[in-house]
Design a protein around this motif. Structure first.
Motif, PDB file in Angstrom:
ATOM      1  N   ASP A 198      -5.202   6.414 -14.316  1.00  0.00           N
ATOM      2  CA  ASP A 198      -5.407   6.803 -13.018  1.00  0.00           C
ATOM      3  C   ASP A 198      -4.225   6.180 -12.072  1.00  0.00           C
ATOM      4  OD1 ASP A 198      -7.163   7.876 -10.832  1.00  0.00           O
ATOM      5  OD2 ASP A 198      -7.442   5.814 -10.339  1.00  0.00           O
ATOM      6  N   PHE A 199      -4.131   4.896 -12.219  1.00  0.00           N
ATOM      7  CA  PHE A 199      -2.881   4.419 -11.210  1.00  0.00           C
ATOM      8  C   PHE A 199      -1.458   4.990 -11.662  1.00  0.00           C
ATOM      9  CE2 PHE A 199      -5.013  -0.163 -11.290  1.00  0.00           C
ATOM     10  CZ  PHE A 199      -6.035   0.371 -10.696  1.00  0.00           C
ATOM     11  N   ARG A 202      -1.403   8.442  -9.952  1.00  0.00           N
ATOM     12  CA  ARG A 202      -1.258   8.325  -8.624  1.00  0.00           C
ATOM     13  C   ARG A 202       0.230   7.787  -8.206  1.00  0.00           C
ATOM     14  NH1 ARG A 202      -6.344   7.642  -5.729  1.00  0.00           N
ATOM     15  NH2 ARG A 202      -7.900   7.922  -7.042  1.00  0.00           N
ATOM     16  N   TRP A 204       1.469   4.568  -8.842  1.00  0.00           N
ATOM     17  CA  TRP A 204       1.135   3.246  -8.513  1.00  0.00           C
ATOM     18  C   TRP A 204       1.980   2.434  -9.611  1.00  0.00           C
ATOM     19  CZ3 TRP A 204      -4.698   2.243  -6.831  1.00  0.00           C
ATOM     20  CH2 TRP A 204      -4.992   3.263  -5.801  1.00  0.00           C
ATOM     21  N   ASP A 216       3.974   0.584  -6.749  1.00  0.00           N
ATOM     22  CA  ASP A 216       3.476   0.617  -5.364  1.00  0.00           C
ATOM     23  C   ASP A 216       2.582  -0.492  -5.314  1.00  0.00           C
ATOM     24  OD1 ASP A 216       2.377   1.022  -2.938  1.00  0.00           O
ATOM     25  OD2 ASP A 216       2.267   3.063  -3.095  1.00  0.00           O
ATOM     26  N   ARG A 219      -0.425  -0.601  -2.438  1.00  0.00           N
ATOM     27  CA  ARG A 219      -1.682   0.144  -3.135  1.00  0.00           C
ATOM     28  C   ARG A 219      -2.443  -0.745  -4.042  1.00  0.00           C
ATOM     29  NH1 ARG A 219      -2.491   5.621  -1.675  1.00  0.00           N
ATOM     30  NH2 ARG A 219      -1.142   6.200   0.067  1.00  0.00           N
ATOM     31  N   ARG A 223      -6.404  -1.779  -3.711  1.00  0.00           N
ATOM     32  CA  ARG A 223      -7.278  -1.639  -4.645  1.00  0.00           C
ATOM     33  C   ARG A 223      -7.872  -2.886  -5.232  1.00  0.00           C
ATOM     34  NH1 ARG A 223     -11.035  -0.433  -6.393  1.00  0.00           N
ATOM     35  NH2 ARG A 223     -11.591   1.325  -7.705  1.00  0.00           N
TER      36      ARG A 223
END
Ligand code: CMP
Length: 225
Positions: A198-199, A202, A204, A216, A219, A223
């Motif tokens: 998922d990261f 996105r 990240w 990133d 972010r 999180r």
């Protein structure tokens, strides 16, 4: 033996170069490869170690065989001191994650050293207190944070030890398998993988085998909160 990284350990804090050099030269040096075990949880312990190079994981095993990682230590960090300050069995198993050089000091020598240099004890206490803070935080995260939050935090924590600035962000060569990363986060491999995927989706992070590039950090920090 000249060794800035080893001398950065709390064991030498506040000492002049000559004095700490005397102690370092009395320490035995060990060359280790991934998979080597320095000691097992439950064994009696009579020495402590300082990492000069590489990575060491400290893990515990449950009765049903599951493993949990307490920490992954890198250059300049110390371990194996608990069974000295609180005589008793080793509280974790120490295993080499990335080929390592460590130096070891027998507890008896350390006790003599502490009697001669009481200021060192203060730095060791500080290191222990810092570890307790970190452990308290990890405990609270296990109770209050979800797995993606814990994964973000673990990546940021690993980056403070093993991160290297690159054009895109920070490259963290953690050398952990997916299973070991999951053991560090305290969740199943599947859930941790899902969070990492998922990261990555996105933008990240980017995964690179046993490394991850943090693209990133802001972010991830949000999180992790
Ligand atoms: P000792 O119990 O002698 O052997 C295992 C070592 O792991 C222990 O000393 C500490 O140095 C280290 N250790 C134990 N618990 C933690 C923790 N929560 N975080 C970091 N290191 C730990």
């Amino acid at each position: 033996m000249e060794d800035d990284i080893v001398l950065a350990a709390p064991l030498f804090a506040g000492l002049d170069v000559e004095t700490s050099g005397t102690l370092v030269s009395a320490m035995k040096q060990l060359h280790l490869v991934r998979g080597d075990t320095l000691f097992h949880e439950g064994e009696p312990g009579d020495r402590l170690y300082v990492v000069r190079e590489g990575k060491i994981k400290l893990g515990r095993r449950s009765n049903d065989g599951r493993e949990n990682l307490l920490a992954v230590l890198g250059p300049g960090e110390m371990f194996g001191e608990l069974s000295l300050f609180d005589p008793g069995p080793r509280t974790a198993t120490a295993t080499v994650v990335a080929d390592a050089e460590v130096v070891e000091l027998g507890h008896a020598d350390l006790v003599r050293w502490l009697q001669d240099k009481p200021s060192v004890a203060q730095h060791l206490l500080q290191a222990l207190a810092r570890r307790l803070r970190r452990t308290n935080e990890a405990l609270a995260d296990l109770v209050f944070s979800d797995v993606p939050g814990r994964v973000a935090k673990a990546l940021l924590d690993l980056s403070t030890r093993f991160g290297e600035k690159v054009d895109e962000g920070v490259r963290v060569a953690h050398d952990l398998t997916q299973e070991e990363l999951a053991q560090l986060v305290g969740a199943s491999r599947e859930t941790v993988n899902k969070a990492l995927a998922d990261f990555a989706a996105r933008g990240w992070v980017r995964r690179e085998g046993r490394a991850v590039v943090l693209l990133d950090v802001d972010r991830l920090e949000r999180r992790a909160r």
